[in-house]
Structures are given as structure tokens and as C-alpha cells.
Design an enzyme around this catalytic site. Sequence first.
Site, PDB file in Angstrom:
ATOM      1  N   SER A 175      41.343  44.820  43.919  1.00 20.00           N
ATOM      2  CA  SER A 175      41.232  43.426  44.346  1.00 20.00           C
ATOM      3  C   SER A 175      42.620  42.797  44.293  1.00 20.00           C
ATOM      4  O   SER A 175      43.551  43.362  43.725  1.00 20.00           O
ATOM      5  CB  SER A 175      40.239  42.662  43.461  1.00 20.00           C
ATOM      6  OG  SER A 175      40.642  42.711  42.104  1.00 20.00           O
TER       7      SER A 175
ATOM      8  N   ALA B 254      39.621  49.366  37.357  1.00 21.21           N
ATOM      9  CA  ALA B 254      39.949  47.949  37.547  1.00 21.21           C
ATOM     10  C   ALA B 254      39.630  47.200  36.263  1.00 21.21           C
ATOM     11  O   ALA B 254      38.504  47.286  35.760  1.00 21.21           O
ATOM     12  CB  ALA B 254      39.146  47.381  38.713  1.00 21.21           C
ATOM     13  N   GLY B 255      40.612  46.483  35.713  1.00 22.30           N
ATOM     14  CA  GLY B 255      40.365  45.732  34.490  1.00 22.30           C
ATOM     15  C   GLY B 255      39.963  46.638  33.344  1.00 22.30           C
ATOM     16  O   GLY B 255      40.568  47.684  33.112  1.00 22.30           O
TER      17      GLY B 255
ATOM     18  N   LYS C   3      43.308  54.561  43.062  1.00 20.77           N
ATOM     19  CA  LYS C   3      42.708  53.294  42.624  1.00 20.77           C
ATOM     20  C   LYS C   3      41.444  53.077  43.451  1.00 20.77           C
ATOM     21  O   LYS C   3      41.522  52.650  44.602  1.00 20.77           O
ATOM     22  CB  LYS C   3      43.702  52.150  42.838  1.00 20.77           C
ATOM     23  CG  LYS C   3      43.202  50.780  42.404  1.00 20.77           C
ATOM     24  CD  LYS C   3      43.459  50.548  40.946  1.00 20.77           C
ATOM     25  CE  LYS C   3      43.135  49.102  40.559  1.00 20.77           C
ATOM     26  NZ  LYS C   3      43.544  48.816  39.173  1.00 20.77           N
TER      27      LYS C   3
ATOM     28  N   ASP D 139      48.753  48.156  43.522  1.00 23.65           N
ATOM     29  CA  ASP D 139      48.855  49.261  42.561  1.00 23.65           C
ATOM     30  C   ASP D 139      49.254  50.558  43.253  1.00 23.65           C
ATOM     31  O   ASP D 139      50.069  51.331  42.726  1.00 23.65           O
ATOM     32  CB  ASP D 139      47.532  49.449  41.812  1.00 23.65           C
ATOM     33  CG  ASP D 139      47.248  48.300  40.852  1.00 23.65           C
ATOM     34  OD1 ASP D 139      48.134  47.432  40.697  1.00 23.65           O
ATOM     35  OD2 ASP D 139      46.150  48.263  40.271  1.00 23.65           O
TER      36      ASP D 139
ATOM     37  N   GLY E  64      48.894  47.061  31.488  1.00 18.55           N
ATOM     38  CA  GLY E  64      49.867  48.097  31.821  1.00 18.55           C
ATOM     39  C   GLY E  64      49.265  49.384  32.348  1.00 18.55           C
ATOM     40  O   GLY E  64      49.937  50.423  32.347  1.00 18.55           O
TER      41      GLY E  64
END
EC number: 6.3.3.3
Length: 222
Positions: free
Chosen positions: A41, A115-116, A37, A54, A14
Site C-alpha cells: 500500500s 505488510a506492517g 512484497k 519497497d 525497518g
Amino acid sequence: MKGFFITGTDTDVGKTFVTACMLRTLVDKRIRATAYKPVQSGAQWREGKWIAPDVDVYRKVIDVTDEDGCTYLLQTPCSPHLAAKIDGVTIEPDHIVAHVHQLQQTYDFVLVEGAGGIAVPLVDDSFLIAHLAQLLHFPLIIVARASVGTINHTVLTVEYAKAFGLQIAGIIMNGFSTPKNEIEQENIRMIEEMTHVPVIGEIPHMTNFSHQQIVWRKEWWQ
């Protein structure tokens, strides 16, 4: 200049929704703010071009182009270091830092979405999301799941961030039942007790979200 670095305990916890909600709050307070961002990917092909999904969510709040909202747009939905290799792209951390500095010339507040999770590699194992957070000097917001398993994931993320000397502003937990059940309540208590980091936000479960739902509701703040 002010900002936050939003990271998570995993992918799909989220982060983008939280980033967009925080952005909405800042904009509603008439603060010149944007979301960014650095590496995206899993680009999506729409209307003859690749789109950063995003950044597309950020556009529900502000007018931002993919070029302003993302430095590296990669096609394969996998770890950025591998997606960059597949696309034949070299990720240059200095370019990301320069992009943030450029945004700071226009905006008073910048939200950077990683990211992640924080240990995700951007350039093999030599440069991770944690290293990028170090370079940007923004306090971390850690987004975590509310469900079973989150204690381990969240504690490990916090300890990893602390090992890099990163300042943690707080934890936002996402996906609670309505009302919260006993397990979820205990997850909050144990995470705060074990990490000494406050849970500053509690977001209920949403199957999907619309433009109208991208707003930080006052009852979510803790």
C-alpha cells in the site's frame, strides 16, 4: 525451496531495509535470490506510473520489476484490507501463493516481506498476514525496534506467531544507539528471556540509507 518471511512488530520498523540487506548477502554469495512484497500500500506516482516503494529498494540490489516484486500495488497508505477496498481491488491469497511458487521456479531463495505486523488484515479479519505466513511455510524473521516499548511489542508478536504455529528463525532489532545504551542491552536480554527466541541481528540507528549501506555487516550478526 528456501526462504524467509520477514515481518515486524509494527510498521516502519525497518523490514524493507533488513530484507534488502539479507538479499544483498545472498546475492553476494552467488545464491539466486529475490525479494517479494505480496501487498504494497502507499504506492508512489513517478514518471507517469505507480511505483511500489519497497520493491524500489530491492532494485538497489537486484533487477526486479514491480510486476515480479509485488502482486497487489495499492495507492492509499493504510492497512492493506482498507487500501484494497478504496482501490476496488480484491486480494486473493491463492494468487499470492501462486506468485511465490512462480518465483521459486526461477530463484533458489525467496525473501517475502509482509505488510506492517503479523496481525495486519489482508482481507478484513478473515485473512491476516499470519495466515499468509502459514500458507507459505517459510520461517519468520521478526524485525523489532531497539527503543523503549519494544519488549511488549516483540513479546506479543512472538506469542501471536506461536499461536498460529509459525516457526520463528530469530529476531532482528533495529535502531540501536552507538554504542548501545543500558536500556537497549536490557531490552535484548528480556526479549530473549521472555520469548526463548534468539536476537540474531542488531542494527544501529540510521537516518537514511544509500545503495552502499544496503549490506549486512558482519558485526550485526549475533
